[in-house]
Design a protein around this motif. Structure first.
Motif, PDB file in Angstrom:
ATOM      1  N   GLN A 115      40.329  28.605  38.119  1.00 36.64           N
ATOM      2  CA  GLN A 115      41.406  28.237  39.032  1.00 36.64           C
ATOM      3  C   GLN A 115      42.644  27.784  38.263  1.00 36.64           C
ATOM      4  O   GLN A 115      43.778  28.131  38.631  1.00 36.64           O
ATOM      5  N   ALA A 118      44.249  30.926  36.877  1.00 40.78           N
ATOM      6  CA  ALA A 118      44.866  31.722  37.945  1.00 40.78           C
ATOM      7  C   ALA A 118      46.172  31.089  38.411  1.00 40.78           C
ATOM      8  O   ALA A 118      47.153  31.810  38.686  1.00 40.78           O
ATOM      9  N   GLU A 119      46.209  29.766  38.495  1.00 43.46           N
ATOM     10  CA  GLU A 119      47.441  29.095  38.914  1.00 43.46           C
ATOM     11  C   GLU A 119      48.548  29.306  37.886  1.00 43.46           C
ATOM     12  O   GLU A 119      49.703  29.592  38.235  1.00 43.46           O
ATOM     13  N   HIS A 122      49.810  32.757  38.282  1.00 40.54           N
ATOM     14  CA  HIS A 122      50.645  32.892  39.478  1.00 40.54           C
ATOM     15  C   HIS A 122      52.081  32.462  39.175  1.00 40.54           C
ATOM     16  O   HIS A 122      53.039  33.152  39.567  1.00 40.54           O
ATOM     17  N   ARG A 161      45.099  35.812  32.431  1.00 36.60           N
ATOM     18  CA  ARG A 161      44.227  36.888  32.921  1.00 36.60           C
ATOM     19  C   ARG A 161      42.886  36.888  32.195  1.00 36.60           C
ATOM     20  O   ARG A 161      41.826  36.953  32.811  1.00 36.60           O
ATOM     21  N   ALA A 164      40.805  33.640  32.976  1.00 41.45           N
ATOM     22  CA  ALA A 164      40.248  33.659  34.333  1.00 41.45           C
ATOM     23  C   ALA A 164      39.054  34.598  34.406  1.00 41.45           C
ATOM     24  O   ALA A 164      38.018  34.284  35.011  1.00 41.45           O
ATOM     25  N   ARG A 187      39.402  35.614  45.724  1.00 44.57           N
ATOM     26  CA  ARG A 187      40.790  35.358  45.310  1.00 44.57           C
ATOM     27  C   ARG A 187      40.903  35.273  43.788  1.00 44.57           C
ATOM     28  O   ARG A 187      41.834  35.826  43.187  1.00 44.57           O
ATOM     29  N   LEU A 188      39.964  34.567  43.174  1.00 43.54           N
ATOM     30  CA  LEU A 188      39.991  34.453  41.720  1.00 43.54           C
ATOM     31  C   LEU A 188      39.747  35.818  41.085  1.00 43.54           C
ATOM     32  O   LEU A 188      40.381  36.183  40.092  1.00 43.54           O
ATOM     33  N   ASP A 190      40.460  38.775  42.392  1.00 45.62           N
ATOM     34  CA  ASP A 190      41.649  39.607  42.587  1.00 45.62           C
ATOM     35  C   ASP A 190      42.803  39.175  41.683  1.00 45.62           C
ATOM     36  O   ASP A 190      43.663  39.998  41.335  1.00 45.62           O
ATOM     37  N   SER A 191      42.833  37.879  41.333  1.00 40.82           N
ATOM     38  CA  SER A 191      43.918  37.406  40.468  1.00 40.82           C
ATOM     39  C   SER A 191      43.887  38.084  39.110  1.00 40.82           C
ATOM     40  O   SER A 191      44.939  38.302  38.492  1.00 40.82           O
ATOM     41  N   THR A 194      45.676  41.325  39.560  1.00 37.98           N
ATOM     42  CA  THR A 194      47.100  41.052  39.721  1.00 37.98           C
ATOM     43  C   THR A 194      47.763  40.785  38.379  1.00 37.98           C
ATOM     44  O   THR A 194      48.868  41.283  38.095  1.00 37.98           O
ATOM     45  N   LEU A 195      47.096  40.022  37.536  1.00 40.44           N
ATOM     46  CA  LEU A 195      47.658  39.693  36.232  1.00 40.44           C
ATOM     47  C   LEU A 195      47.660  40.901  35.295  1.00 40.44           C
ATOM     48  O   LEU A 195      48.576  41.068  34.486  1.00 40.44           O
TER      49      LEU A 195
END
Length: 222
Positions: A115, A118-119, A122, A161, A164, A187-188, A190-191, A194-195
């Motif tokens: 987490q 991931a933050e 973001h 990335r 995580a 969510r984690l 998928d992050s 995304t990264l």
């Protein structure tokens, strides 16, 4: 307070912090390093925006970029320290005697570390737009600094990335399969994707301006 806990981005000099990073403690570690790289990217974004002339058409945009970059620099340093704290919890979990308590401690620590990464990621992804805008509209004399900022931003995203992903995979040591981890922490999970996409975007932005930043480079000049 332990020696590791005394090393923070707020209380330590750059020399002290990097000495702490060099120790085999993991606190601070690579995740905290990614946070510092994000702070560097934010600082360079501020610098380039400050050099750029604020004509009437760009004044509001530049002011907003400066405000966001200043906030990001502070947030990134705090995220670096938060990651160092998460790393200490991670390390402590693996020192618990084998059994259900150890498995649960690893699970909690791994989720917390994921987490945290991931933050950080973001925040880093959100910074791409402003730096891309400066690559196109910023003062041309500091285009090399934009490339350096992209490099720092890429390091931050790549670090977030990878950490995580690694932290999530660590949940396997407490008995979970990758499919179960995906289902329980979408969510984690998928992050990470995304990264990965953000890294590709940063590389594309850097490639598009590198010929301006390094015109004497044989590759860029060809």
């Amino acid at each position: 307070m332990s020696d590791a806990e005394k090393i923070t981005t707020q209380r330590s000099t750059v020399d002290e912090w990097t000495v702490g990073l060099s120790q085999s403690t993991g606190s601070p570690g690579g995740g905290a390093g990614a946070g510092v790289m994000l702070a560097i990217a934010a600082s360079l974004t501020s610098m380039v925006a400050g050099y750029t002339e604020a004509d009437p058409e760009r004044a509001d945009r530049l002011a907003a970029i400066l405000a966001r970059a200043a906030t990001l620099r502070e947030s990134a340093l705090q995220l670096a320290d938060d990651d160092a704290t998460a790393s200490r919890a991670f390390g402590a979990a693996f020192k618990v005697d084998p059994g259900p308590e150890r498995d649960e401690a690893i699970r909690r620590a791994a989720i917390g570390a994921a987490q945290s990464s991931a933050e950080l990621g973001h925040h880093a992804v959100a910074a791409i737009d402003d730096l891309s805008w400066l690559a196109e509209h910023g003062k041309r004399a500091v285009i090399a600094d934009v490339v350096v900022a992209f490099g720092a931003l890429r390091a931050a995203v790549a670090g977030a990335r990878t950490n995580a992903s690694f932290d999530l995979a660590t949940l396997k040591s407490s008995g979970s399969t990758l499919d179960e981890i995906h289902a329980e922490h979408p969510r984690l999970w998928d992050s990470v994707e995304t990264l990965t996409t953000a890294i590709e975007r940063i590389d594309a932005c850097t490639d598009s301006i590198d010929h301006r930043a390094a015109p004497t480079d044989p590759v860029g000049a060809s």
